[in-house]
Design a protein around this motif. Structure first.
Motif, short mmCIF file in Angstrom:
data_model
loop_
_atom_site.label_atom_id
_atom_site.label_comp_id
_atom_site.label_asym_id
_atom_site.label_seq_id
_atom_site.Cartn_x
_atom_site.Cartn_y
_atom_site.Cartn_z
N TYR A 1 0.96 13.08 -1.16
CA TYR A 1 2.27 12.60 -0.71
C TYR A 1 2.10 11.76 0.55
O TYR A 1 1.34 12.12 1.44
N LYS A 2 2.80 10.62 0.60
CA LYS A 2 2.76 9.79 1.82
C LYS A 2 3.93 8.83 1.78
O LYS A 2 4.20 8.18 0.76
N ASN A 3 4.62 8.69 2.89
CA ASN A 3 5.71 7.71 3.04
C ASN A 3 6.76 7.83 1.94
O ASN A 3 7.25 6.82 1.39
N PHE A 4 7.13 9.06 1.59
CA PHE A 4 8.13 9.33 0.55
C PHE A 4 7.70 8.88 -0.84
O PHE A 4 8.55 8.64 -1.71
N PHE A 5 6.41 8.74 -1.06
CA PHE A 5 5.87 8.49 -2.40
C PHE A 5 4.95 9.64 -2.78
O PHE A 5 4.19 10.14 -1.94
N HIS A 6 5.01 10.02 -4.04
CA HIS A 6 4.06 10.99 -4.57
C HIS A 6 2.81 10.24 -5.01
O HIS A 6 2.90 9.11 -5.52
N LEU A 7 1.65 10.86 -4.82
CA LEU A 7 0.37 10.21 -5.09
C LEU A 7 -0.34 10.94 -6.23
O LEU A 7 -0.99 11.96 -6.01
N PRO A 8 -0.21 10.43 -7.46
CA PRO A 8 -0.85 11.09 -8.59
C PRO A 8 -2.36 11.18 -8.40
O PRO A 8 -3.00 10.24 -7.93
N ILE A 9 -2.91 12.32 -8.78
CA ILE A 9 -4.34 12.52 -8.61
C ILE A 9 -5.14 11.73 -9.64
O ILE A 9 -6.33 11.48 -9.47
N GLU A 10 -4.46 11.28 -10.71
CA GLU A 10 -5.16 10.59 -11.80
C GLU A 10 -5.77 9.25 -11.38
O GLU A 10 -6.76 8.81 -11.95
#
Length: 426
Positions: A366-375
């Motif tokens: 998660y960063k700056n109100f975005f989710h960061l997919p691990i894929e």
């Protein structure tokens, strides 16, 4: 005595395609429907009151979600307009998805309650489909995807010098509002990362399910007996009496306070409503096709935690903007450096990296109100309650938008699996 509530049916006339509104009386308390409201004509409105006279929130009755999430909520919740330009950017149809993939998405829509899905590849529409009587002119509630829209506005304000640094405290821009608040020292960056440390947690994220309701929801959305009256988000922030429960910048914890602090800071820094600011610096430069809408409190202050609505194609344009590094119409709308930093989780941000956040669904970061997919290190994700999702790939420019009326299949990796197949097409 059986409680009842009036809700409304939304129907399209064959001749004009315009919405016709009628009313119907729904008995009982919570209504959960396995046909997503189809048997009731896709009603919208407030759910039935409970035995104590309390009014559940509009998304707590799944049979109302199709209607409420596709513009119905705008008929009973105050909102402000985010004005589009009269010359939208081109978003034309291109090469269709392979039949196998297109059929897989359509089956997902019908079985799992996804009224509108869009796929963009190579800057063109490869798939666009509406189910449950929805159409391209309807605005859809994005729920917490709103936070990612807020993030883009923050990046624009930073690039324009309206905000000097993300390391500034929120109080620097809202000193009067937060003069006596323990929240004033939280930095913009930590608030963007859901790491402000405010003493609050929300259901499904902590063991105290009423914490968010009592500390936030009643004041910002109204007490269940008196919904929407005298709501004032800024007052909640100014009078915050619950303190902090951990040092800011040390731990991720999803909450409504952090985005609301960013919203307050932007309004104070720009000297205007977020709706007007968004119209001028994001919606029109991006080439939005239709006006957006933003749900507000009783004083017209935007619900940045989850109140933004847009058409499917305009949600797609937002995803495409992110996939293209902040560019739209040969113009840099959001600084590419800001977009890139949304996936930067090294150094002091290591605790936000994919796989590092304890309990995070699908091991996302998660960063700056975005989710960061691990894929993939090139994916960014907008995500909202009941399965609202935009996945954007910065390598291929591919975008998947899922506007949902049910959480079914929304958080188990189904979207990511479909998107991986889309990205493989190049």
């Amino acid at each position: 005595m059986i409680e009842t509530t009036w809700v409304h049916e939304m129907k399209l006339t064959r001749r004009t395609g315009l919405l016709a509104v009628t009313s119907m009386l729904v008995p009982g308390g919570k209504v959960w429907s396995n046909d997503f409201g189809a048997s009731k004509g896709f009603p919208f409105g407030w759910p039935a009151k409970n035995e104590r006279g309390g009014q559940p929130m509009p998304w707590q009755d799944e049979s109302l979600n199709v209607g409420n999430f596709s513009g119905g909520i705008e008929t009973f919740w105050p909102s402000s307009m985010v004005k589009a330009f009269n010359a939208p950017s081109a978003l034309v149809r291109g090469e269709a998805l392979p039949d196998r993939l297109g059929l897989r998405i359509k089956e997902l829509q019908k079985k799992a309650g996804k009224p509108a899905v869009l796929v963009i590849r190579k800057g063109q529409i490869s798939y666009e489909n509406y189910e449950f009587g929805r159409n391209e002119s309807m605005r859809f509630l994005g729920k917490s995807m709103t936070k990612s829209v807020l993030s883009l506005l923050t990046g624009i304000a930073l690039e324009k010098g309206i905000i000097k640094s993300l390391d500034d405290s929120v109080g620097k821009y809202a000193s009067r509002a937060l003069e006596k608040s323990a929240l004033s020292e939280i930095t913009l960056q930590n608030a963007l990362n859901m790491s402000g440390g405010a003493n609050i947690c929300i259901p499904n994220h902590c063991a105290a399910p009423r914490d968010d309701i009592e500390k936030w929801q009643w004041a910002s959305s109204g007490h269940p007996v008196n919904r929407l009256r005298r709501t004032n988000v800024d007052r909640v922030l100014a009078q915050w009496s619950h303190g902090l429960k951990y040092p800011q910048g040390t731990r991720y914890e999803y909450n409504p306070v952090d985005p609301s602090l960013i919203g307050l800071a932007l309004r104070e820094a720009t000297g205007q409503s977020l709706s007007n600011f968004a119209s001028d610096v994001l919606w029109r430069p991006m080439g939005a096709e239709m006006d957006g809408a933003w749900l507000t409190d009783s004083l017209g202050r935007e619900d940045v935690d989850g109140g933004f609505l847009a058409t499917l194609r305009d949600w797609g344009r937002l995803g495409l903007l992110v996939a293209n590094g902040g560019r739209a119409n040969q113009k840099q709308v959001v600084a590419e450096s800001f977009i890139l930093k949304c996936r930067e989780t090294t150094g002091i941000f290591d605790y936000l990296a994919p796989g590092k956040i304890e309990g995070k669904l699908l091991k996302a970061g998660y960063k700056n109100f975005f989710h960061l997919p691990i894929e993939s290190a090139t994916w960014l994700k907008f995500q909202g309650a009941e399965g609202q999702t935009i996945l954007a790939d910065q390598r291929t420019g591919s975008v998947l938008v899922v506007l949902s009326a049910s959480g079914q299949e929304g958080y188990n990796g189904t979207y990511e699996s479909i998107f991986a197949d889309i990205v493989k097409l190049g």
